[in-house]
Design an enzyme around this catalytic site. Sequence first.
Site, mmCIF file in Angstrom:
data_model
loop_
_atom_site.group_PDB
_atom_site.id
_atom_site.type_symbol
_atom_site.label_atom_id
_atom_site.label_comp_id
_atom_site.label_asym_id
_atom_site.label_seq_id
_atom_site.Cartn_x
_atom_site.Cartn_y
_atom_site.Cartn_z
ATOM 1 N N TYR A 145 10.935 4.189 -10.961
ATOM 2 C CA TYR A 145 9.501 4.442 -10.894
ATOM 3 C C TYR A 145 9.269 5.931 -11.152
ATOM 4 C CZ TYR A 145 4.783 4.890 -8.988
ATOM 5 O OH TYR A 145 3.441 5.155 -8.835
ATOM 6 N N GLU A 204 1.363 6.345 -14.768
ATOM 7 C CA GLU A 204 2.323 5.648 -13.916
ATOM 8 C C GLU A 204 3.263 4.820 -14.782
ATOM 9 O OE1 GLU A 204 1.115 2.203 -11.487
ATOM 10 O OE2 GLU A 204 1.933 3.283 -9.768
#
Length: 399
Positions: free
Chosen positions: A119, A207
């Site tokens: 991530y 993101e």
Amino acid sequence: MNIHEYQAKELLAKYGVPVPAGHAAMSVEEAVEAAKQLPGPLWVVKAQIHAGGRGKGKFKELGPDAKGGVRLAKSVDEVREHAAEMLGKTLVTVQTGDAGKEVQRLYITDGVDIAKEFYLALLVDRETGRVAVVASTEGGMDIETVAHDTPDRIHTITIDPATGLMPHHGRAVAAALGLTGDLAKQAAKVLAGLYAAFQGTDASQIEINPLAITEDNKLMVLDAKVGFDSNSMFRHKDLAELRDLTEEDPQEIEASKYDLAYIKLDGDIGCMVNGAGLAMATMDIIKLNGAEPANFLDVGGGANKEKVTAAFKIILADPSVKGILVNIFGGIMKCDIIADGIVAAAREVDLKVPLVVRLEGTNVQQGKDILANSGLPIVAANDLGDAAAKIVAEVKKAA
Ligand code: ADP
Ligand code: MG
């Protein structure tokens, strides 16, 4: 303002960020054409909606056993089958709410052999007023769960705007992801590309989930969610064109045409207020009286009759609105002019729900007289507390 995954990836690719090849498709034929332009042997058919959790999402029209919004395909024929099944259907994910989102676009992209998923996100940290990089080895899954259950696996690195991105930031991200050697170098390069994109587009968030290591040791962005600061769109005409109005609330779109700051909420008391702070206070006091606001609406300092009328129409277009509370402080705008606007607007829209008005400020008495003499069933309130109590009582009475 948010954009679709395929648009985000095209944008990031321009900044040198590695993404798999792919093409957007609005129809089954386009999906097949897109698949033919990719080498195979693995393709991925991805629903393009402004919400995450698509992989684990479910289509309303298909049974619970049907595949979700991110599907692997081993042939062009399989791409066709998935496209035909997904287009026009409603995808429900953890982020869409129960209503789901209709899938009108697909992204057909190269399938990648994934060794590991990370991530990586860039966002504006309100506390430090700086861009923060958030990195975690726990990619692919819901980051909120990781943050809740294993907060030590999330690393945050803030970037000082005076220096901009430095080599040590790249090393810190690589270390946070447990990468060494060539992969650490790739991580620094990915970060540099993302940071340049963030700065260059006035982004509010980028993101990447997942950032994958492929079986042949390449870092690759497999999913990208990019949002921009709406206030900066005037200087990014090319990005403004990426806006997909079908992804936005129709009343919010209408409000933006009149320069009204409107945000739809879940309650049943519509609010029309001037000034964002007063609007927040108004919502708070509605809640304090045991009810829920249907919206946030700041008509701004220079509200005129046209704006007030537009605001009324927007509030009333929401079928859950059972009553309206107008709370205006006449500073720059005088109360009598606002009262004229309210009366005209209430007549024009043929108001059927109770309306409580609290006016304060310049020419307040003239304003109150105009409302009282209008012949309309407007309930006048003396102060904010009185106004909130009255609208909540009116709505209960009407129910
Ligand atoms: P969402 O986050 O909305 O569920 P993603 O794009 O992250 O959508 O896809 C979900 C999962 O599907 C990813 O975590 C990844 O495991 C897999 N996936 C996505 N894109 C690809 C791809 N191009 N090749 C292989 N697997 C992929
Ligand atoms: Mg994802």
